[in-house]
Write a protein that holds these residues in place. Sequence first.
Motif, PDB file in Angstrom:
ATOM      1  N   ASP A 170      97.176  76.593  56.471  1.00  9.00           N
ATOM      2  CA  ASP A 170      97.972  77.405  55.798  1.00  9.00           C
ATOM      3  C   ASP A 170      96.793  78.728  56.013  1.00  9.00           C
ATOM      4  OD1 ASP A 170     100.137  75.962  55.169  1.00  9.00           O
ATOM      5  OD2 ASP A 170      99.033  74.964  53.681  1.00  9.00           O
ATOM      6  N   LEU A 171      95.961  78.638  56.655  1.00  8.31           N
ATOM      7  CA  LEU A 171      94.994  79.898  56.696  1.00  8.31           C
ATOM      8  C   LEU A 171      95.653  81.398  57.064  1.00  8.31           C
ATOM      9  CD1 LEU A 171      92.134  81.230  56.075  1.00  8.31           C
ATOM     10  CD2 LEU A 171      91.779  80.462  58.790  1.00  8.31           C
ATOM     11  N   LEU A 172      95.745  82.119  56.443  1.00  9.28           N
ATOM     12  CA  LEU A 172      96.351  83.593  56.531  1.00  9.28           C
ATOM     13  C   LEU A 172      97.796  83.530  57.394  1.00  9.28           C
ATOM     14  CD1 LEU A 172      93.309  84.955  58.533  1.00  9.28           C
ATOM     15  CD2 LEU A 172      94.130  85.792  56.291  1.00  9.28           C
ATOM     16  N   ARG A 173      98.603  82.704  56.419  1.00  8.77           N
ATOM     17  CA  ARG A 173     100.232  82.455  56.804  1.00  8.77           C
ATOM     18  C   ARG A 173     100.677  83.890  57.297  1.00  8.77           C
ATOM     19  NH1 ARG A 173     102.381  77.977  59.498  1.00  8.77           N
ATOM     20  NH2 ARG A 173     101.678  76.290  58.490  1.00  8.77           N
ATOM     21  N   GLU A 174     100.117  84.756  56.361  1.00 13.01           N
ATOM     22  CA  GLU A 174     100.764  86.044  56.517  1.00 13.01           C
ATOM     23  C   GLU A 174     100.787  86.772  57.899  1.00 13.01           C
ATOM     24  OE1 GLU A 174      96.768  86.962  54.674  1.00 13.01           O
ATOM     25  OE2 GLU A 174      98.524  85.351  54.693  1.00 13.01           O
ATOM     26  N   LEU A 175      99.755  86.274  58.753  1.00 18.10           N
ATOM     27  CA  LEU A 175      99.309  86.752  60.053  1.00 18.10           C
ATOM     28  C   LEU A 175     100.012  86.202  61.241  1.00 18.10           C
ATOM     29  CD1 LEU A 175      95.608  87.986  59.432  1.00 18.10           C
ATOM     30  CD2 LEU A 175      97.850  89.521  59.539  1.00 18.10           C
ATOM     31  N   ASP A 176     100.762  84.888  60.846  1.00 18.91           N
ATOM     32  CA  ASP A 176     101.245  84.147  62.004  1.00 18.91           C
ATOM     33  C   ASP A 176     101.730  84.867  63.111  1.00 18.91           C
ATOM     34  OD1 ASP A 176     100.488  81.957  60.574  1.00 18.91           O
ATOM     35  OD2 ASP A 176     102.588  81.156  60.123  1.00 18.91           O
ATOM     36  N   GLY A 177     101.458  84.534  64.337  1.00 18.72           N
ATOM     37  CA  GLY A 177     102.218  85.446  65.340  1.00 18.72           C
ATOM     38  C   GLY A 177     101.811  86.766  65.563  1.00 18.72           C
ATOM     39  N   ALA A 178     100.960  87.425  64.726  1.00 21.19           N
ATOM     40  CA  ALA A 178     100.337  88.805  64.863  1.00 21.19           C
ATOM     41  C   ALA A 178      99.094  89.024  65.317  1.00 21.19           C
ATOM     42  CB  ALA A 178     100.797  89.326  63.338  1.00 21.19           C
ATOM     43  N   VAL A 179      98.208  88.078  65.515  1.00 24.64           N
ATOM     44  CA  VAL A 179      96.670  88.426  65.702  1.00 24.64           C
ATOM     45  C   VAL A 179      96.881  88.410  67.399  1.00 24.64           C
ATOM     46  CG1 VAL A 179      94.430  87.362  65.522  1.00 24.64           C
ATOM     47  CG2 VAL A 179      96.201  87.232  63.825  1.00 24.64           C
ATOM     48  N   ASP A 180      95.944  89.415  67.693  1.00 26.27           N
ATOM     49  CA  ASP A 180      95.642  89.745  69.295  1.00 26.27           C
ATOM     50  C   ASP A 180      94.318  88.991  69.787  1.00 26.27           C
ATOM     51  OD1 ASP A 180      97.559  91.912  69.437  1.00 26.27           O
ATOM     52  OD2 ASP A 180      96.319  92.935  68.079  1.00 26.27           O
ATOM     53  N   LEU A 181      93.468  88.602  68.580  1.00 27.47           N
ATOM     54  CA  LEU A 181      92.096  88.197  69.239  1.00 27.47           C
ATOM     55  C   LEU A 181      91.433  87.243  68.200  1.00 27.47           C
ATOM     56  CD1 LEU A 181      89.566  88.033  71.013  1.00 27.47           C
ATOM     57  CD2 LEU A 181      88.874  90.276  69.860  1.00 27.47           C
ATOM     58  N   VAL A 182      91.247  85.907  68.414  1.00 28.37           N
ATOM     59  CA  VAL A 182      90.358  85.222  67.637  1.00 28.37           C
ATOM     60  C   VAL A 182      88.802  84.707  68.258  1.00 28.37           C
ATOM     61  CG1 VAL A 182      90.339  82.900  66.522  1.00 28.37           C
ATOM     62  CG2 VAL A 182      92.451  84.097  66.528  1.00 28.37           C
ATOM     63  N   VAL A 183      87.821  85.032  67.520  1.00 32.89           N
ATOM     64  CA  VAL A 183      86.785  84.665  68.092  1.00 32.89           C
ATOM     65  C   VAL A 183      86.145  83.862  66.933  1.00 32.89           C
ATOM     66  CG1 VAL A 183      85.967  86.901  69.403  1.00 32.89           C
ATOM     67  CG2 VAL A 183      85.599  86.841  66.696  1.00 32.89           C
ATOM     68  N   VAL A 233      94.339  86.133  72.741  1.00 29.86           N
ATOM     69  CA  VAL A 233      93.344  85.394  73.389  1.00 29.86           C
ATOM     70  C   VAL A 233      92.325  84.983  72.258  1.00 29.86           C
ATOM     71  CG1 VAL A 233      93.255  86.648  75.477  1.00 29.86           C
ATOM     72  CG2 VAL A 233      92.017  87.701  73.731  1.00 29.86           C
ATOM     73  N   ILE A 234      91.366  83.822  72.700  1.00 34.04           N
ATOM     74  CA  ILE A 234      90.599  83.337  71.653  1.00 34.04           C
ATOM     75  C   ILE A 234      89.152  83.303  72.430  1.00 34.04           C
ATOM     76  CG2 ILE A 234      91.273  81.014  72.215  1.00 34.04           C
ATOM     77  CD1 ILE A 234      90.544  80.185  69.678  1.00 34.04           C
ATOM     78  N   GLY A 235      88.118  83.243  71.746  1.00 34.13           N
ATOM     79  CA  GLY A 235      86.807  83.062  72.517  1.00 34.13           C
ATOM     80  C   GLY A 235      86.037  82.208  71.431  1.00 34.13           C
ATOM     81  N   ILE A 236      85.559  80.986  71.929  1.00 36.96           N
ATOM     82  CA  ILE A 236      84.851  79.917  71.302  1.00 36.96           C
ATOM     83  C   ILE A 236      83.299  79.763  71.731  1.00 36.96           C
ATOM     84  CG2 ILE A 236      84.877  77.691  70.463  1.00 36.96           C
ATOM     85  CD1 ILE A 236      87.951  77.564  71.115  1.00 36.96           C
ATOM     86  N   GLU A 237      82.404  79.735  70.768  1.00 34.60           N
ATOM     87  CA  GLU A 237      81.036  79.468  71.282  1.00 34.60           C
ATOM     88  C   GLU A 237      80.970  78.107  70.983  1.00 34.60           C
ATOM     89  OE1 GLU A 237      76.132  80.170  70.233  1.00 34.60           O
ATOM     90  OE2 GLU A 237      78.121  81.810  69.746  1.00 34.60           O
TER      91      GLU A 237
END
Length: 278
Positions: A170-183, A233-237
């Motif tokens: 349920d993290l940041l449900r208000e941003l569902d489908g709206a994020v351009d980049l996750v790092v 897009v997502i970038g994972i270390e």
Amino acid sequence: MKPSNLRETIARAAQTLAGAGVSAPEVDARLLAAHLLGVAPTQLLFAEPTADFDERYAELIARRAAREPLQHIVGTAPFFGIDLQVGPGVFIPRPETEVLAEWALAQRGSTVVDLGSGTGALAITIARARPEAKVYAVERSEKARGYLRSNVEKFAPQVAVVAGDMTDPDLLRELDGAVDLVVTNPPYVPETPQLQQEVYADPREAVFSGDDGMAAINGLVPVAKRLLRDGGVIGIEHDDTTSLAVQEVLRDGGFADPKVLHDLTGRARFVTASKLAR
């Protein structure tokens, strides 16, 4: 004290650190001397030690010889041109994570989420380069959030600090489908007692992630998929032993075209991918 004596003092300190198993004793001895004198390491030859320098320097060297992290002693860690506040309770950012930061800065989009932000290294770097972007720094640990807030206030006050778990459905449900980049630089080290002693000074929950190092990554991929827009897009270390596993988790989790990034030693340490359209 003359500069020649200062050099001799630093040289003896380096020998002490080498005997204690510190990996870069000469570098650390110089950095601690520069920190105590309030000068850049390149200016040590021109520094004027105070009367109590020897005593105070010996105390710092003793702490480092006991394998207290250098960054905890000086209170900061360098990352992408700034010195972030660090200390017990927050993960110390490493230079290799700058590879992920550089990749992130090359991506498009105005809404960014940093999962497991720690000191805020990634979130702050992105926000400083893109003042117009909305950047969310997610961190579960209350103690780590203290450092995060301090760093954000100093370097990028527009970053939104979020108390939350990177694997929370349920993290940041208000941003569902709206994020351009996750790092994310999540905990990813397989449980082991065989690492350098300094690693164990970091919060355990920020370092280790199950027997294979994949527990946090397995949990955060569905969260990232939910948050990202199609094509986001997502970038994972990750650990240098788990590149193939991370790629597989992303493919199975609704992401396409995973690509591998390498650290400065040539090890596969990052995977990037884009979210498939529904």
